[in-house]
Design a protein around this motif. Structure first.
Motif, short mmCIF file in Angstrom:
data_model
loop_
_atom_site.label_atom_id
_atom_site.label_comp_id
_atom_site.label_asym_id
_atom_site.label_seq_id
_atom_site.Cartn_x
_atom_site.Cartn_y
_atom_site.Cartn_z
N HIS A 43 0.80 -1.23 0.00
CA HIS A 43 0.00 0.00 0.00
C HIS A 43 0.84 1.28 0.00
N LEU A 44 2.15 1.17 -0.20
CA LEU A 44 2.99 2.37 -0.26
C LEU A 44 2.59 3.26 -1.43
N LYS A 45 2.60 4.54 -1.18
CA LYS A 45 2.31 5.54 -2.21
C LYS A 45 3.56 6.39 -2.43
N VAL A 46 3.60 7.03 -3.58
CA VAL A 46 4.75 7.87 -3.91
C VAL A 46 4.91 8.97 -2.86
N ALA A 47 3.79 9.52 -2.39
CA ALA A 47 3.84 10.61 -1.40
C ALA A 47 4.37 10.15 -0.04
N ASP A 48 4.41 8.85 0.21
CA ASP A 48 4.90 8.31 1.48
C ASP A 48 6.42 8.32 1.59
N ILE A 49 7.11 8.54 0.48
CA ILE A 49 8.57 8.47 0.45
C ILE A 49 9.16 9.86 0.64
N ASP A 50 10.03 10.00 1.62
CA ASP A 50 10.74 11.26 1.85
C ASP A 50 12.22 11.01 1.57
N ASN A 51 12.63 11.24 0.32
CA ASN A 51 14.02 10.98 -0.09
C ASN A 51 15.02 11.88 0.63
N PHE A 81 13.01 2.64 -9.98
CA PHE A 81 12.68 1.66 -11.01
C PHE A 81 11.18 1.41 -11.03
N LEU A 82 10.57 1.23 -9.85
CA LEU A 82 9.13 1.00 -9.79
C LEU A 82 8.35 2.21 -10.27
N LEU A 83 8.84 3.39 -9.95
CA LEU A 83 8.17 4.62 -10.38
C LEU A 83 8.16 4.72 -11.91
N ALA A 84 9.27 4.32 -12.53
CA ALA A 84 9.33 4.36 -13.99
C ALA A 84 8.42 3.31 -14.62
N GLU A 85 8.22 2.18 -13.94
CA GLU A 85 7.42 1.08 -14.47
C GLU A 85 5.94 1.18 -14.14
N ARG A 88 -0.87 4.47 -14.17
CA ARG A 88 -1.65 5.49 -13.46
C ARG A 88 -1.89 5.10 -12.01
N GLY A 89 -2.11 6.11 -11.19
CA GLY A 89 -2.39 5.88 -9.78
C GLY A 89 -1.32 6.50 -8.91
N THR A 90 -1.56 6.44 -7.62
CA THR A 90 -0.63 7.06 -6.69
C THR A 90 0.29 6.04 -6.03
N GLY A 91 -0.03 4.76 -6.12
CA GLY A 91 0.77 3.74 -5.47
C GLY A 91 1.77 3.09 -6.40
N PHE A 92 2.74 2.43 -5.81
CA PHE A 92 3.75 1.73 -6.59
C PHE A 92 3.23 0.42 -7.15
N PHE A 93 2.30 -0.23 -6.46
CA PHE A 93 1.90 -1.58 -6.81
C PHE A 93 0.43 -1.69 -7.22
N GLN A 94 -0.19 -0.60 -7.63
CA GLN A 94 -1.62 -0.67 -7.98
C GLN A 94 -1.87 -1.38 -9.29
#
Length: 111
Positions: A43-51, A81-85, A88-94
């Motif tokens: 359920h991780l979303k892109v917004a959950d990551i603080d690089n 890598f997951l972000l590039a692959e 649509r959507g806000t999650g990495f694994f949707q």
């Protein structure tokens, strides 16, 4: 009596290499590296990551609390890598990968 057994690096590597699909391999790698439950990693979303702070915010994690976990040094590469692959959507694994290689992880490195 049951004893704990720590896996050696080569055993962990063989385990991850035995997973044929990159998406599932990525989910388990993230869960293993961060200590997250698989359901939290999925359920991780892109917004959950603080690089900048190298942290992941886990919303409604264990006991429905928001938690922060440390981002391991190799996870930003996996997440890019997951972000590039991703689709649509806000999650990495949707969305599932559409085809794609099922071989070696492009981010895997020997220590």
């Amino acid at each position: 009596m049951w004893r704990k057994h720590r896996l050696r690096f080569d055993e962990v590597t063989r385990f991850f290499e035995s997973i044929p699909r990159l998406k599932q391999r990525a989910i388990l790698t993230i869960a293993y590296d961060t200590g997250l439950c698989v359901s939290e990693a999925v359920h991780l979303k892109v917004a959950d990551i603080d690089n900048r702070r190298m942290m992941i915010c886990v919303n409604h994690g264990k006991f429905r609390k928001d938690n922060y976990v440390i981002l391991s040094p190799r996870l930003p590469e996996i997440l890019r890598f997951l972000l590039a692959e991703r689709h649509r959507g806000t999650g990495f694994f949707q969305a599932a990968f559409q085809g794609g290689p099922s071989g070696a992880m492009p981010w895997a490195r020997q220590p």
